[in-house]
Motif scaffolding. Structure first.
Motif, PDB file in Angstrom:
ATOM      1  N   SER A  40       0.844  -1.187   0.000  1.00 35.33           N
ATOM      2  CA  SER A  40       0.000   0.000   0.000  1.00 35.33           C
ATOM      3  C   SER A  40       0.880   1.238   0.000  1.00 35.33           C
ATOM      4  O   SER A  40       1.707   1.433   0.896  1.00 35.33           O
ATOM      5  CB  SER A  40      -0.913   0.011   1.221  1.00 35.33           C
ATOM      6  N   MET A  41       0.692   2.090  -1.019  1.00 36.37           N
ATOM      7  CA  MET A  41       1.415   3.349  -1.132  1.00 36.37           C
ATOM      8  C   MET A  41       0.393   4.480  -1.149  1.00 36.37           C
ATOM      9  O   MET A  41      -0.815   4.237  -1.092  1.00 36.37           O
ATOM     10  CB  MET A  41       2.291   3.350  -2.382  1.00 36.37           C
ATOM     11  N   GLN A  42       0.868   5.702  -1.236  1.00 34.23           N
ATOM     12  CA  GLN A  42      -0.038   6.844  -1.116  1.00 34.23           C
ATOM     13  C   GLN A  42      -1.110   6.859  -2.190  1.00 34.23           C
ATOM     14  O   GLN A  42      -2.236   7.272  -1.926  1.00 34.23           O
ATOM     15  CB  GLN A  42       0.757   8.149  -1.130  1.00 34.23           C
ATOM     16  N   ARG A  43      -0.800   6.434  -3.390  1.00 33.33           N
ATOM     17  CA  ARG A  43      -1.802   6.497  -4.452  1.00 33.33           C
ATOM     18  C   ARG A  43      -2.609   5.220  -4.607  1.00 33.33           C
ATOM     19  O   ARG A  43      -3.411   5.097  -5.531  1.00 33.33           O
ATOM     20  CB  ARG A  43      -1.167   6.910  -5.784  1.00 33.33           C
ATOM     21  N   GLY A  44      -2.402   4.246  -3.713  1.00 38.68           N
ATOM     22  CA  GLY A  44      -3.227   3.052  -3.761  1.00 38.68           C
ATOM     23  C   GLY A  44      -2.451   1.774  -3.516  1.00 38.68           C
ATOM     24  O   GLY A  44      -1.278   1.785  -3.139  1.00 38.68           O
ATOM     25  N   LEU A  45      -3.145   0.659  -3.735  1.00 39.18           N
ATOM     26  CA  LEU A  45      -2.561  -0.669  -3.569  1.00 39.18           C
ATOM     27  C   LEU A  45      -1.838  -1.053  -4.855  1.00 39.18           C
ATOM     28  O   LEU A  45      -2.401  -0.933  -5.952  1.00 39.18           O
ATOM     29  CB  LEU A  45      -3.672  -1.669  -3.260  1.00 39.18           C
ATOM     30  N   MET A  46      -0.589  -1.489  -4.738  1.00 37.80           N
ATOM     31  CA  MET A  46       0.236  -1.811  -5.897  1.00 37.80           C
ATOM     32  C   MET A  46       0.614  -3.286  -5.905  1.00 37.80           C
ATOM     33  O   MET A  46       0.945  -3.856  -4.866  1.00 37.80           O
ATOM     34  CB  MET A  46       1.518  -0.969  -5.896  1.00 37.80           C
ATOM     35  N   GLU A  47       0.542  -3.879  -7.076  1.00 34.13           N
ATOM     36  CA  GLU A  47       0.995  -5.261  -7.244  1.00 34.13           C
ATOM     37  C   GLU A  47       2.425  -5.248  -7.776  1.00 34.13           C
ATOM     38  O   GLU A  47       2.736  -4.562  -8.756  1.00 34.13           O
ATOM     39  CB  GLU A  47       0.083  -6.012  -8.208  1.00 34.13           C
ATOM     40  N   LEU A  48       3.309  -5.997  -7.119  1.00 30.94           N
ATOM     41  CA  LEU A  48       4.720  -6.038  -7.497  1.00 30.94           C
ATOM     42  C   LEU A  48       5.038  -7.309  -8.269  1.00 30.94           C
ATOM     43  O   LEU A  48       4.389  -8.343  -8.087  1.00 30.94           O
ATOM     44  CB  LEU A  48       5.606  -5.966  -6.250  1.00 30.94           C
ATOM     45  N   LYS A  49       6.050  -7.235  -9.104  1.00 30.01           N
ATOM     46  CA  LYS A  49       6.543  -8.420  -9.798  1.00 30.01           C
ATOM     47  C   LYS A  49       8.059  -8.435  -9.728  1.00 30.01           C
ATOM     48  O   LYS A  49       8.708  -7.386  -9.612  1.00 30.01           O
ATOM     49  CB  LYS A  49       6.080  -8.443 -11.252  1.00 30.01           C
ATOM     50  N   THR A  50       8.638  -9.622  -9.799  1.00 31.18           N
ATOM     51  CA  THR A  50      10.087  -9.779  -9.740  1.00 31.18           C
ATOM     52  C   THR A  50      10.676  -9.710 -11.138  1.00 31.18           C
ATOM     53  O   THR A  50      10.188 -10.360 -12.066  1.00 31.18           O
ATOM     54  CB  THR A  50      10.464 -11.117  -9.084  1.00 31.18           C
ATOM     55  N   GLU A  51      11.732  -8.915 -11.287  1.00 36.99           N
ATOM     56  CA  GLU A  51      12.423  -8.795 -12.563  1.00 36.99           C
ATOM     57  C   GLU A  51      13.741  -9.557 -12.510  1.00 36.99           C
ATOM     58  O   GLU A  51      14.132 -10.093 -11.480  1.00 36.99           O
ATOM     59  CB  GLU A  51      12.688  -7.319 -12.880  1.00 36.99           C
ATOM     60  N   ASN A  52      14.410  -9.593 -13.655  1.00 37.87           N
ATOM     61  CA  ASN A  52      15.734 -10.207 -13.704  1.00 37.87           C
ATOM     62  C   ASN A  52      16.686  -9.462 -12.774  1.00 37.87           C
ATOM     63  O   ASN A  52      16.674  -8.242 -12.716  1.00 37.87           O
ATOM     64  CB  ASN A  52      16.282 -10.184 -15.137  1.00 37.87           C
ATOM     65  N   GLY A  53      17.497 -10.205 -12.048  1.00 29.42           N
ATOM     66  CA  GLY A  53      18.423  -9.595 -11.117  1.00 29.42           C
ATOM     67  C   GLY A  53      17.860  -9.445  -9.721  1.00 29.42           C
ATOM     68  O   GLY A  53      18.539  -8.933  -8.836  1.00 29.42           O
ATOM     69  N   GLY A  54      16.604  -9.890  -9.515  1.00 27.88           N
ATOM     70  CA  GLY A  54      16.038  -9.860  -8.180  1.00 27.88           C
ATOM     71  C   GLY A  54      15.318  -8.589  -7.807  1.00 27.88           C
ATOM     72  O   GLY A  54      14.782  -8.479  -6.705  1.00 27.88           O
ATOM     73  N   LYS A  55      15.282  -7.594  -8.704  1.00 25.94           N
ATOM     74  CA  LYS A  55      14.582  -6.357  -8.386  1.00 25.94           C
ATOM     75  C   LYS A  55      13.073  -6.565  -8.430  1.00 25.94           C
ATOM     76  O   LYS A  55      12.566  -7.489  -9.063  1.00 25.94           O
ATOM     77  CB  LYS A  55      14.968  -5.245  -9.365  1.00 25.94           C
ATOM     78  N   LEU A  56      12.354  -5.680  -7.731  1.00 27.01           N
ATOM     79  CA  LEU A  56      10.900  -5.656  -7.788  1.00 27.01           C
ATOM     80  C   LEU A  56      10.460  -4.405  -8.523  1.00 27.01           C
ATOM     81  O   LEU A  56      11.073  -3.349  -8.394  1.00 27.01           O
ATOM     82  CB  LEU A  56      10.298  -5.668  -6.388  1.00 27.01           C
ATOM     83  N   SER A  57       9.390  -4.526  -9.284  1.00 19.85           N
ATOM     84  CA  SER A  57       8.833  -3.362  -9.964  1.00 19.85           C
ATOM     85  C   SER A  57       7.322  -3.353  -9.766  1.00 19.85           C
ATOM     86  O   SER A  57       6.705  -4.382  -9.481  1.00 19.85           O
ATOM     87  CB  SER A  57       9.162  -3.389 -11.460  1.00 19.85           C
ATOM     88  N   ILE A  58       6.722  -2.170  -9.882  1.00 25.20           N
ATOM     89  CA  ILE A  58       5.278  -2.048  -9.786  1.00 25.20           C
ATOM     90  C   ILE A  58       4.658  -2.482 -11.107  1.00 25.20           C
ATOM     91  O   ILE A  58       4.916  -1.881 -12.153  1.00 25.20           O
ATOM     92  CB  ILE A  58       4.876  -0.608  -9.435  1.00 25.20           C
ATOM     93  N   GLN A  59       3.856  -3.546 -11.054  1.00 26.93           N
ATOM     94  CA  GLN A  59       3.237  -4.072 -12.265  1.00 26.93           C
ATOM     95  C   GLN A  59       1.947  -3.332 -12.600  1.00 26.93           C
ATOM     96  O   GLN A  59       1.699  -2.979 -13.743  1.00 26.93           O
ATOM     97  CB  GLN A  59       2.948  -5.560 -12.106  1.00 26.93           C
ATOM     98  N   ARG A  60       1.114  -3.103 -11.579  1.00 21.69           N
ATOM     99  CA  ARG A  60      -0.153  -2.414 -11.830  1.00 21.69           C
ATOM    100  C   ARG A  60      -0.747  -1.922 -10.514  1.00 21.69           C
ATOM    101  O   ARG A  60      -0.378  -2.388  -9.442  1.00 21.69           O
ATOM    102  CB  ARG A  60      -1.159  -3.326 -12.525  1.00 21.69           C
ATOM    103  N   GLU A  61      -1.649  -0.956 -10.652  1.00 21.92           N
ATOM    104  CA  GLU A  61      -2.423  -0.497  -9.504  1.00 21.92           C
ATOM    105  C   GLU A  61      -3.654  -1.389  -9.358  1.00 21.92           C
ATOM    106  O   GLU A  61      -4.283  -1.769 -10.350  1.00 21.92           O
ATOM    107  CB  GLU A  61      -2.873   0.941  -9.706  1.00 21.92           C
ATOM    108  N   VAL A  62      -3.989  -1.714  -8.121  1.00 22.81           N
ATOM    109  CA  VAL A  62      -5.182  -2.511  -7.872  1.00 22.81           C
ATOM    110  C   VAL A  62      -5.997  -1.829  -6.778  1.00 22.81           C
ATOM    111  O   VAL A  62      -5.449  -1.169  -5.898  1.00 22.81           O
ATOM    112  CB  VAL A  62      -4.835  -3.966  -7.450  1.00 22.81           C
ATOM    113  N   GLY A  63      -7.304  -1.987  -6.853  1.00 25.98           N
ATOM    114  CA  GLY A  63      -8.164  -1.442  -5.808  1.00 25.98           C
ATOM    115  C   GLY A  63      -8.474   0.024  -5.991  1.00 25.98           C
ATOM    116  O   GLY A  63      -7.935   0.696  -6.872  1.00 25.98           O
TER     117      GLY A  63
END
Length: 222
Positions: free
Chosen positions: A147-170
């Protein structure tokens, strides 16, 4: 003085000064007594505190080391820490989220690397993170939600172990607290309102129509 000799003397002086002026990493003196979340790995206990990430031995509870913003964390006021796998932790707090890659064995503090959260919006990099949901208990390998200020975010794992925001939900608002079960997801905002949605709402295209709503006696502050 010969101009050539003067030039050589000047170069030597600048080289000496450049060697003498070096940046020295100074440890930050913070208070880690305010523990807000805990994660366990093979040999470590990781405590998210108001003064950084305090790391203890899981075997005897001995304090090992502390990580702060001086080590690359997104601020010292942390709210959550969660083990993603054997060598990665997700940490979040009042100044953003990041992935911490660590070595579960060996010398304390060895093998540490901070991977920043990837997002198309620069504001997300510094947005407070108030809660985290791991749906692994509902669906194996399910998404990670924060949960961030602009809403609930779904994360996904990228190459190298990083996480990125895939989409906003809710619904697009700051949800201060959250909980998930096998059938529902409950979200609470800053005013004390709690809304309960069917778990299917998390699916792409799912409808976020609350099945039940309640207003607590006071605002949610923590």
């Amino acid at each position: 003085m010969n101009p050539l000799c003067l030039t050589a003397l000047l170069v030597a002086t600048l080289a000496y000064e450049a060697q003498a002026i070096e940046l020295v990493h100074l440890a930050q003196h913070t208070n880690t007594s305010d523990v807000r979340d805990i994660a366990l790995t093979q040999n470590r206990v990781w405590a998210a505190t108001g003064g950084g990430l305090a790391v203890h031995s899981r075997n005897d509870g001995r304090f090992l080391f502390k990580l702060t913003s001086a080590d690359g964390l997104p601020g010292n006021s942390l709210r959550l820490v969660r083990a993603l796998d054997n060598d990665r932790l997700l940490i979040g707090g009042d100044f953003g989220a990041a992935v911490l890659r660590h070595a579960s064995t060996g010398k304390p503090g060895a093998g540490l690397e901070v991977l920043t959260l990837r997002s198309l919006s620069r504001a997300d990099l510094y947005s407070p993170v108030s809660t985290l949901l791991d749906r692994s208990q509902v669906a194996q390998g399910g998404p990670i939600l924060i949960s961030m200020q602009r809403g609930l975010m779904e994360l996904k794992t990228e190459n190298g172990g990083k996480l990125s925001i895939q989409r906003e939900v809710g619904p697009p608002q700051w949800w201060k607290s959250a909980a998930v079960s096998k059938t529902h997801i409950a979200l609470g905002d800053l005013t004390g309102r709690v809304a309960i949605f069917p778990l299917e709402a998390l699916s792409p295209g799912g409808k976020w129509t609350p099945e039940r709503e309640a207003l607590l006696s006071g605002p949610i502050l923590s």
